[in-house]
Design a protein around this motif. Structure first.
Motif, PDB file in Angstrom:
ATOM      1  N   VAL A 156      -5.020   2.537  -4.331  1.00  0.00           N
ATOM      2  CA  VAL A 156      -4.472   2.115  -3.040  1.00  0.00           C
ATOM      3  C   VAL A 156      -5.301   2.783  -1.955  1.00  0.00           C
ATOM      4  O   VAL A 156      -5.483   4.006  -1.969  1.00  0.00           O
ATOM      5  CB  VAL A 156      -2.986   2.520  -2.912  1.00  0.00           C
ATOM      6  N   PRO A 157      -5.844   1.983  -1.007  1.00  0.00           N
ATOM      7  CA  PRO A 157      -6.628   2.598   0.067  1.00  0.00           C
ATOM      8  C   PRO A 157      -5.783   3.589   0.862  1.00  0.00           C
ATOM      9  O   PRO A 157      -4.593   3.366   1.082  1.00  0.00           O
ATOM     10  CB  PRO A 157      -7.043   1.413   0.944  1.00  0.00           C
ATOM     11  N   ALA A 158      -6.415   4.651   1.289  1.00  0.00           N
ATOM     12  CA  ALA A 158      -5.727   5.655   2.098  1.00  0.00           C
ATOM     13  C   ALA A 158      -5.345   5.052   3.445  1.00  0.00           C
ATOM     14  O   ALA A 158      -6.071   4.209   3.980  1.00  0.00           O
ATOM     15  CB  ALA A 158      -6.631   6.864   2.312  1.00  0.00           C
ATOM     16  N   PRO A 159      -4.209   5.459   3.994  1.00  0.00           N
ATOM     17  CA  PRO A 159      -3.830   4.949   5.321  1.00  0.00           C
ATOM     18  C   PRO A 159      -4.824   5.429   6.376  1.00  0.00           C
ATOM     19  O   PRO A 159      -5.446   6.478   6.226  1.00  0.00           O
ATOM     20  CB  PRO A 159      -2.444   5.546   5.554  1.00  0.00           C
ATOM     21  N   PRO A 212      -6.960  -1.271  14.386  1.00  0.00           N
ATOM     22  CA  PRO A 212      -5.555  -0.972  14.080  1.00  0.00           C
ATOM     23  C   PRO A 212      -5.404   0.016  12.929  1.00  0.00           C
ATOM     24  O   PRO A 212      -6.308   0.192  12.108  1.00  0.00           O
ATOM     25  CB  PRO A 212      -4.976  -2.336  13.697  1.00  0.00           C
ATOM     26  N   ALA A 213      -4.254   0.634  12.893  1.00  0.00           N
ATOM     27  CA  ALA A 213      -3.906   1.498  11.766  1.00  0.00           C
ATOM     28  C   ALA A 213      -3.749   0.615  10.532  1.00  0.00           C
ATOM     29  O   ALA A 213      -3.513  -0.592  10.648  1.00  0.00           O
ATOM     30  CB  ALA A 213      -2.597   2.233  12.058  1.00  0.00           C
ATOM     31  N   THR A 214      -3.895   1.215   9.353  1.00  0.00           N
ATOM     32  CA  THR A 214      -3.687   0.452   8.117  1.00  0.00           C
ATOM     33  C   THR A 214      -2.785   1.235   7.175  1.00  0.00           C
ATOM     34  O   THR A 214      -2.750   2.471   7.204  1.00  0.00           O
ATOM     35  CB  THR A 214      -5.004   0.142   7.383  1.00  0.00           C
ATOM     36  N   ARG A 215      -2.072   0.496   6.364  1.00  0.00           N
ATOM     37  CA  ARG A 215      -1.267   1.043   5.272  1.00  0.00           C
ATOM     38  C   ARG A 215      -1.528   0.143   4.070  1.00  0.00           C
ATOM     39  O   ARG A 215      -1.428  -1.088   4.182  1.00  0.00           O
ATOM     40  CB  ARG A 215       0.240   1.042   5.591  1.00  0.00           C
ATOM     41  N   ALA A 216      -1.902   0.736   2.954  1.00  0.00           N
ATOM     42  CA  ALA A 216      -2.239  -0.014   1.731  1.00  0.00           C
ATOM     43  C   ALA A 216      -3.309  -1.063   2.017  1.00  0.00           C
ATOM     44  O   ALA A 216      -3.302  -2.154   1.465  1.00  0.00           O
ATOM     45  CB  ALA A 216      -1.000  -0.646   1.124  1.00  0.00           C
ATOM     46  N   GLY A 217      -4.215  -0.737   2.945  1.00  0.00           N
ATOM     47  CA  GLY A 217      -5.320  -1.633   3.258  1.00  0.00           C
ATOM     48  C   GLY A 217      -4.993  -2.746   4.228  1.00  0.00           C
ATOM     49  O   GLY A 217      -5.860  -3.527   4.593  1.00  0.00           O
ATOM     50  N   GLU A 218      -3.754  -2.829   4.683  1.00  0.00           N
ATOM     51  CA  GLU A 218      -3.334  -3.898   5.597  1.00  0.00           C
ATOM     52  C   GLU A 218      -3.118  -3.337   6.998  1.00  0.00           C
ATOM     53  O   GLU A 218      -2.544  -2.258   7.155  1.00  0.00           O
ATOM     54  CB  GLU A 218      -2.030  -4.536   5.104  1.00  0.00           C
TER      55      GLU A 218
END
Length: 140
Positions: free
Chosen positions: A31-34, A101-107
């Motif tokens: 999972v990509p880091a936030p 933008p910020a990301t969470r789980a790559g989104e």
């Protein structure tokens, strides 16, 4: 001396445990880091010449929600510069800013940040101030 044979429930449990060790399932994708919001294009606001000449300045502290598209979706003044016009100009300026933008789980996701916007009067009085003093429109 003879060894007792393992009980059937114990043997089944041992078999299940050992079966899980070899696992044939593919490894999970990492999972990509936030990430946090990052400024991309943040031009300073226009400083009204009348206020600059009068030595009026200050810092407006804004609470900015940056949406998933990287643009401000809500802007609130949480700390006034002490001048309503400067606070309004700070909000208008930040409305046009661009962010990654910020990301969470790559989104991309919305994130709220605080943004200080400074209005510092010039140390040396601009020549345009003399035209204002004389009652004329300054040349910009």
């Amino acid at each position: 001396m003879t060894r007792p044979s393992p009980s059937l429930p114990g043997a089944v449990a041992l078999t299940v445990l050992l079966a899980g060790c070899g696992g044939s399932a593919p490894p999970a994708e990492p999972v990509p880091a936030p990430t946090q919001v990052a400024a991309i294009d943040t031009p300073p606001p226009q400083f009204p010449i009348e206020l600059a000449c009068a030595g009026v300045g200050g810092q407006a502290l804004l609470k900015v929600e940056v949406g998933p598209a990287g643009t401000p979706t809500r802007i609130d003044v949480v700390g006034s510069s002490g001048n309503d016009e400067l606070d309004r100009l700070a909000q208008e300026s930040v409305q046009g800013w661009k962010f990654r933008p910020a990301t969470r789980a790559g989104e991309p996701v919305a994130q709220i940040i605080q943004v200080p916007v400074n209005f510092t009067p010039p140390a040396v009085r601009p020549d345009a101030c003399f035209a204002l003093d004389a009652g004329r429109q300054p040349a910009l």
